[in-house]
Each structure stands twice: as structure tokens, then as C-alpha cells.
Scaffold this motif. Structure first.
Motif, short mmCIF file in Angstrom:
data_model
loop_
_atom_site.label_atom_id
_atom_site.label_comp_id
_atom_site.label_asym_id
_atom_site.label_seq_id
_atom_site.Cartn_x
_atom_site.Cartn_y
_atom_site.Cartn_z
N ASP A 310 0.83 -1.21 0.00
CA ASP A 310 0.00 0.00 0.00
C ASP A 310 0.86 1.26 0.00
OD1 ASP A 310 -2.50 -1.15 -0.15
OD2 ASP A 310 -2.78 -1.26 2.02
N LEU A 311 1.97 1.22 0.74
CA LEU A 311 2.87 2.38 0.77
C LEU A 311 3.48 2.60 -0.61
CD1 LEU A 311 4.29 4.64 2.25
CD2 LEU A 311 5.99 2.99 3.07
N LEU A 312 3.86 1.51 -1.28
CA LEU A 312 4.41 1.64 -2.63
C LEU A 312 3.38 2.25 -3.57
CD1 LEU A 312 6.74 -0.71 -4.53
CD2 LEU A 312 4.63 -0.01 -5.65
N GLN A 313 2.12 1.83 -3.44
CA GLN A 313 1.07 2.40 -4.28
C GLN A 313 0.91 3.91 -4.00
OE1 GLN A 313 -2.76 0.46 -4.07
NE2 GLN A 313 -3.74 1.96 -5.39
N ALA A 314 0.98 4.28 -2.72
CA ALA A 314 0.88 5.70 -2.37
C ALA A 314 2.05 6.48 -2.97
CB ALA A 314 0.85 5.86 -0.85
N TYR A 315 3.25 5.93 -2.86
CA TYR A 315 4.41 6.58 -3.47
C TYR A 315 4.23 6.72 -4.98
CZ TYR A 315 7.39 6.15 0.73
OH TYR A 315 7.94 6.26 1.98
N SER A 316 3.72 5.65 -5.60
CA SER A 316 3.53 5.66 -7.04
C SER A 316 2.55 6.75 -7.46
CB SER A 316 3.02 4.29 -7.51
OG SER A 316 2.73 4.29 -8.89
N GLU A 317 1.44 6.87 -6.72
CA GLU A 317 0.41 7.84 -7.10
C GLU A 317 0.84 9.28 -6.82
OE1 GLU A 317 -3.54 6.94 -5.83
OE2 GLU A 317 -3.42 4.83 -6.44
N THR A 318 1.76 9.48 -5.87
CA THR A 318 2.25 10.83 -5.59
C THR A 318 3.49 11.16 -6.42
OG1 THR A 318 3.56 9.99 -3.72
CG2 THR A 318 1.35 10.84 -3.23
N GLY A 319 4.00 10.17 -7.16
CA GLY A 319 5.20 10.40 -7.96
C GLY A 319 6.48 10.42 -7.16
N ASN A 320 6.43 9.87 -5.94
CA ASN A 320 7.61 9.83 -5.07
C ASN A 320 8.46 8.62 -5.45
OD1 ASN A 320 9.50 9.63 -3.04
ND2 ASN A 320 8.05 9.89 -1.36
N THR A 321 9.48 8.83 -6.23
CA THR A 321 10.31 7.73 -6.71
C THR A 321 11.60 7.56 -5.90
OG1 THR A 321 11.42 9.18 -8.31
CG2 THR A 321 9.44 8.01 -9.06
N GLN A 322 11.79 8.39 -4.88
CA GLN A 322 13.07 8.38 -4.15
C GLN A 322 13.35 7.05 -3.47
OE1 GLN A 322 13.42 11.56 -1.31
NE2 GLN A 322 15.56 11.05 -0.78
N TYR A 323 12.30 6.47 -2.84
CA TYR A 323 12.51 5.24 -2.06
C TYR A 323 11.81 4.03 -2.68
CZ TYR A 323 13.70 8.79 1.41
OH TYR A 323 14.24 9.85 2.06
N ILE A 324 11.25 4.19 -3.87
CA ILE A 324 10.35 3.16 -4.39
C ILE A 324 11.09 1.87 -4.75
CG2 ILE A 324 10.35 3.71 -6.89
CD1 ILE A 324 7.21 3.68 -6.60
N ASP A 325 12.32 1.97 -5.26
CA ASP A 325 13.07 0.76 -5.61
C ASP A 325 13.44 -0.03 -4.36
OD1 ASP A 325 12.99 1.13 -8.37
OD2 ASP A 325 14.73 2.46 -8.35
N ARG A 326 13.88 0.67 -3.33
CA ARG A 326 14.24 -0.01 -2.08
C ARG A 326 13.01 -0.65 -1.45
NH1 ARG A 326 16.95 3.53 2.53
NH2 ARG A 326 14.77 4.04 2.96
N LEU A 354 4.79 2.96 -13.48
CA LEU A 354 3.90 4.12 -13.66
C LEU A 354 4.48 5.36 -12.98
CD1 LEU A 354 0.44 2.39 -13.11
CD2 LEU A 354 1.18 3.53 -15.20
N ALA A 355 5.06 5.17 -11.78
CA ALA A 355 5.66 6.31 -11.07
C ALA A 355 6.83 6.88 -11.85
CB ALA A 355 6.12 5.88 -9.69
N GLN A 356 7.51 6.03 -12.60
CA GLN A 356 8.70 6.45 -13.36
C GLN A 356 8.37 6.75 -14.82
OE1 GLN A 356 11.13 3.03 -12.49
NE2 GLN A 356 11.81 3.85 -10.51
N GLN A 357 7.06 6.94 -15.10
CA GLN A 357 6.60 7.34 -16.43
C GLN A 357 6.94 6.32 -17.51
OE1 GLN A 357 4.74 10.29 -16.64
NE2 GLN A 357 4.97 10.22 -14.42
N ARG A 358 6.87 5.03 -17.18
CA ARG A 358 7.14 3.97 -18.15
C ARG A 358 5.86 3.13 -18.30
NH1 ARG A 358 10.45 0.65 -15.86
NH2 ARG A 358 10.82 1.66 -13.86
N ALA A 359 4.88 3.71 -18.97
CA ALA A 359 3.55 3.11 -19.05
C ALA A 359 3.55 1.77 -19.80
CB ALA A 359 2.57 4.07 -19.72
N GLU A 360 4.33 1.66 -20.89
CA GLU A 360 4.35 0.41 -21.65
C GLU A 360 4.88 -0.75 -20.81
OE1 GLU A 360 6.36 0.85 -25.34
OE2 GLU A 360 4.86 2.23 -26.19
N GLU A 361 5.90 -0.47 -20.00
CA GLU A 361 6.42 -1.51 -19.11
C GLU A 361 5.38 -1.89 -18.06
OE1 GLU A 361 9.91 -2.16 -15.78
OE2 GLU A 361 10.25 -0.69 -17.38
#
Length: 541
Positions: A310-326, A354-361
Motif C-alpha cells: 500500500d505504501l508503494l502504491q501511495a508513493y507511485s500515485e504521488t510520484g515519489n520515486t526516491q525510495y520506491i526501488d528499495r 507508472l511512477a517512473q513514467q514507463r507506461a508500456e512496461e
């Protein structure tokens, strides 16, 4: 006096000095088999592996859960044996108001400071109350719930005092609810409320109302409880759940935030608040509460991957990519060998893309995940995350056939009622085509269910049961499966009375009960009816 050298005691206390003092008090009374831990997480782990006669738990345990929250978690999961005495120790006089309202209260509590005589007196008093209920506890431990209910009714009628009577009625009502006998439980709660305003009895009525689909009446009663007992956090939780059931996520967040202010370090409440905020379309607030839940719960044994997803989804929807990979790496590690691991990880990869603007992936990952949408390990929460990623894809990229298939599959599998429908429509609120597909699929599902009701009313129950069985096995819709089982059990019973073979219906029942959730109360009731029918046939044969 029952306390002796064989009595086992677990002390849960974050202060080393107090732990040592309690062990000294116990040893002076000849109780030498005591163990001590310093946190709620350690206490929970210790109680999973060993049975104790008495638990002495401090209310304020520092980081993590407080003692009341630990008690509630243990009782809700069945980790704490009914025979174990739980005594809360606290220096806060306001705890008197907490325990007076608590739905799951300790057997007793002691205000600091106290001496060994008072401690032992309270332990003995709690033991006498436990002894009174022991016949019912023994039946419950053997799995005989019906006999336990009968025993509790007899104990309540013959109770030597009002406290014993309340104890018996309280446990009896809880068991009746779990057995689906809400009407009898409601009678007990209402009888208790006629003589005294008891918040937990009011809470029992509110739960039954919610279970019966009377969310409006339940919400009204819960607001009364909160007004009378503002520290009763369980009432806030149920009120929020009622609002969620009505699709009112933003209002649910408001209620949960008030409960969080009362109990700021409750992991489950923080998670619920964050998830509700996320579903309400406020991912920033969702991320704030979910981050706090992760910080508090990460090192505890009740912590699971769901909050991380759920936290990853929240990060994704807010565009917060700083910690998303970890965070995605943490999710991967926490899922381990779970059956849902692949579906969850593919959904997470789509959210990350989606957070990283790679919709096709993202679309490619969702196509892979969609292969598991009808697998039993995919639950409604997982499907919601999947749909949340789907509706964020550019409409020019997503093929209409895929959107139709995915929206239809999720709706017809999980939309048991208008509550689930409202949840799915909330997720798809900015995607008009997806919303239309969801509503159309739900209407089709309801039409088929109504047809089964018509067949049953016309005396064609066997035909209705076959129809619902086919739907359940095709859609893996739990509500449909349970309804099918209920009808088939009636058909089976009637056929056995006529000495007709039931092999076809036995097979259909086995197929559905193999995947229906065994921890569901209604499923447990269906299994009990099946066993009763088999037992009756064995006795008559």
C-alpha cells in the motif's frame, strides 16, 4: 489459595526495575516459575510458544503496542488461551475509563503503586472468575462451541453474583455472534443494557447491526458510544469500517484520525487510516500514515507485506520515486514463498513503472499479473491494487478487450454486495469506461443471483444449487459459493431423508469447500452443518 510453585507467570514490562520487582513479589508468595519480556512483540512471540497461567502486563510499553492493544490482538487471533488470567498494570488513572469501555477487557487491572498482598489478592480474585467459566472454556478448547453456549447459558442463570453473570453472558453473546445466531446474542446485549449502560454491550449491538447490513443504525449507535466513552477506540474502528462499507472513504479517514490521536502507535489503525486515505483519492495523506505504520510495525512479528505494498502504491500515485526501488526490494523479501508473491510483485513493478513514467512496461507487467486474477490466493485488496494501476494507464495504450476482461473478472469475482461495488467504482472514478464496465458486470452478477433465488422459491432448489455451483467455480466468487453450499446442503438433507443418492451434490460441496476460506464464520457454519448431516446419517445407519 490456588497460587503455588506450579503457577506460571509471564511479565510484560519495559522497565527492568519493575520486572525485577514483580518477580520478587511473586517469589515471596512461592511463585518461582515466572518469565519476563520487555516489549509487546516479545510478549506475543512468547505466548505463541508457551501457555501461561497468568500474564502481568504493563499498559505503557514504550514503542509499539500498548498493553491494551496487545491484549486485543492476542484475543482476536486466538493466541491467548481463555483460561489464562490477564492483569494490566498501569500508573494512569485514566485507564479506568479505558477498561470500563473496552470490548476486550483484561481480567483485572492494578494501579501503581501496589504491594505484593494486593497483587496476589487480585490474581486470586481473577482466578475465581476464571474457575466459574472453566466448564465452558474446556468445551471451547475441544471445539464444541454449541455445548459451550449451552453451558454458559446455564452458568448465567445460576451465577452467584452479578459479575459472574455478566462474564457468562458476555462470552455467550460473543460465541452466538460467531455462530451466526445474532438474534440470540442481540437479546443478551439488550437485556444487559436494560439494567446498565455498558459500552461493550452497545458495541455488540452495533456489530450485529453492521453484520445485518444496517450500517445507518450501527453508525448512529456507534456515535452514541463514542460520545459516552470517547476513549473506546474499537467504536471508532467499526464506525470507520461502516463508512467504508458505504463507500465513504474520506469520512472514514476523519474517524480513524481521531482514533489515531487517542492511540498514536497502533500499527493496525495507522495502516487502516493510510489505506482508507489512499482509496479516498488522497495518496499523500495515505503515504504519511502508512509510513508511520511501517516505522512502528517493521520490527514486530505481526508485520506483513500488505502495508509495504500500500505504501508503494501511495508513493507511485504521488510520484515519489526516491525510495520506491528499495521499498520494492523490501516487499520482495517479505513475500518470501507466499503463493501470492508473483501476482503482488508484478503489480508492484507496474506501480513502480507508472511512477517512473514507463507506461508500456507497466502494461506488460499487468498482462503477466492478470493470468492469476482467478487464482484463490488473489484477494480483494490485491485486486484493488491491480485495478488501481490499470486505470492509470493511458487510454490510448490499453486495449479495450483487456480493460473489459480485467474489469469484468474483478467485479464478478469480488463484488459480493454494493460495498465492494462502491469500492471498485471509487478506484475507477476518473475512468468513465472502466466505471461503466464495473457497473455492467455487477448488474449481470446480481441478475444471475436473483435467478437462483427465483428457482429456489419455485421449489427448484437443486437447479438453483447447480447454477450457483457453476458460477462459483467459474468466478471464484465467495458469496456465490457460500450461497450455493447453503442451498445444496438443504437439497442433500431432503434427499437423504428420502434415501436418495447424493453423490452429485457431495462432489459439488467438496469442490467449493476446498477453496472457500476456512476462517470465515459462515463457512465454518456450513462445515458444521455438513458434519451434522453426516453424523446423523451414521447414527441412523
Amino acid at each position: 489459595m490456588y497460587l503455588d510453585e506450579n503457577t506460571t507467570v509471564l511479565i510484560i514490562e519495559d522497565s527492568l526495575t519493575v520486572r525485577q520487582g514483580l518477580r520478587t513479589m511473586l517469589s515471596m508468595a512461592g511463585i518461582t516459575r515466572s518469565d519476563a519480556v520487555s516489549s509487546a512483540a516479545e510478549g506475543r512471540a512468547r505466548l505463541k510458544g508457551r501457555r501461561f497461567d497468568v500474564v502481568l502486563c504493563d499498559y505503557n510499553l514504550g514503542d509499539g503496542m500498548d498493553g491494551q492493544e496487545l491484549l486485543e490482538a492476542l484475543r482476536k487471533t486466538g493466541t491467548l488461551p481463555l483460561s489464562t488470567i490477564w492483569i494490566m498494570i498501569t500508573g494512569e488513572r485514566k485507564y479506568e475509563r479505558v477498561v470500563a469501555a473496552a470490548e476486550m477487557a483484561p481480567d483485572d487491572y492494578i494501579l501503581k503503586p501496589f504491594n505484593s498482598n494486593l497483587l496476589l489478592t487480585r490474581m486470586n480474585s481473577a482466578h475465581r472468575r476464571k474457575t466459574f467459566l472453566a466448564p465452558a472454556h474446556e468445551l471451547l478448547e475441544k471445539g464444541n462451541r454449541s455445548a459451550a453456549i449451552n453451558t454458559l447459558q446455564q452458568l448465567a442463570a445460576a451465577a452467584p453474583g452479578p459479575m459472574n453473570r455478566i462474564d457468562a453472558n458476555r462470552l455467550c453473546a460473543e460465541l452466538l455472534v460467531s455462530e451466526g445466531r445474532q438474534g440470540e446474542a442481540l437479546h443478551i446485549y439488550q437485556a444487559l443494557l436494560e439494567s446498565k449502560v455498558i459500552p461493550w454491550a452497545k458495541m455488540g449491538v452495533a456489530r450485529i447491526q453492521a453484520d445485518q447490513g444496517m450500517q445507518g443504525e450501527s453508525c448512529e449507535l456507534l456515535r452514541e458510544i463514542i460520545q459516552d466513552a470517547p476513549l473506546y477506540t474499537d467504536a471508532y474502528d467499526l464506525l470507520a469500517q461502516n463508512l467504508i462499507d458505504e463507500g465513504q472513504y474520506a469520512q472514514a479517514v476523519d474517524v480513524l484520525e481521531k482514533a489515531v490521536n487517542i492511540s498514536p502507535r497502533n500499527f493496525h489503525r495507522l495502516k487502516s487510516c493510510g489505506t482508507a486515505a489512499l482509496r479516498s483519492g488522497d495518496p499523500e495523506k495515505g503515504a504519511q500514515y502508512l509510513q508511520r505504520a511501517v516505522e512502528i510495525g517493521r520490527n514486530n512479528n505481526f508485520f506483513g507485506p500488505e502495508v509495504l505494498v500500500d505504501l508503494l502504491q501511495a508513493y507511485s500515485e504521488t510520484g515519489n520515486t526516491q525510495y520506491i526501488d528499495r521499498l520494492q526490494a523490501d516487499i520482495n523479501a517479505s513475500l518470501a514463498e507466499r503463493p501470492e508473491a508473483q501476482f503482488t510483485l508484478l503489480t508492484c513493478k507496474a506501480l513502480t513503472a507508472l511512477a517512473q513514467q514507463r507506461a508500456e512496461e507497466a502494461l506488460a507487467q499487468l498482462k503477466l499479473a492478470a493470468n492469476d486474477l482467478l487464482k484463490s490466493f488473489v484477494n480483494f485488496e490485491s485486486a484493488q491494487r491491480f485495478l488501481g494501476a490499470v486505470v492509470r494507464l493511458p487510454e490510448t495504450l490499453l486495449e479495450p478487450e483487456l480493460l473489459t476482461s480485467w474489469a469484468r473478472t474483478i467485479t464478478m469475482r469480488f463484488a459480493y454486495s454494493r460495498h465492494e461495488l462502491a469500492t471498485l467504482l471509487e478506484i475507477a472514478r476518473k475512468h468513465a469506461q472502466c466505471s461503466e464496465l464495473i457497473e455492467h458486470a455487477y448488474a449481470e452478477l446480481q441478475e444471475q443471483s436473483n435467478r437462483a433465488v427465483e428457482l429456489t422459491t419455485e421449489g427448484r432448489a437443486a437447479e438453483a444449487g447447480r447454477m450457483l455451483h457453476e458460477m462459483a467455480m467459474r468466478l471464484y466468487n465467495e458469496r456465490t459459493g457460500m450461497n450455493a453450499c447453503a442451498i445444496l446442503l438443504r437439497v442433500r438433507e431432503q434427499m437423504r431423508k428420502k434415501n436418495q443418492p447424493t453423490g452429485e451434490y457431495d462432489q459439488m460441496l467438496r469442490e467449493m469447500l476446498d477453496w472457500l476460506p476456512r476462517d470465515n464464520e459462515r463457512v465454518q457454519g456450513l462445515l458444521s452443518r455438513l458434519h451434522e448431516q453426516d453424523g446423523a446419517e451414521a447414527r441412523s445407519g
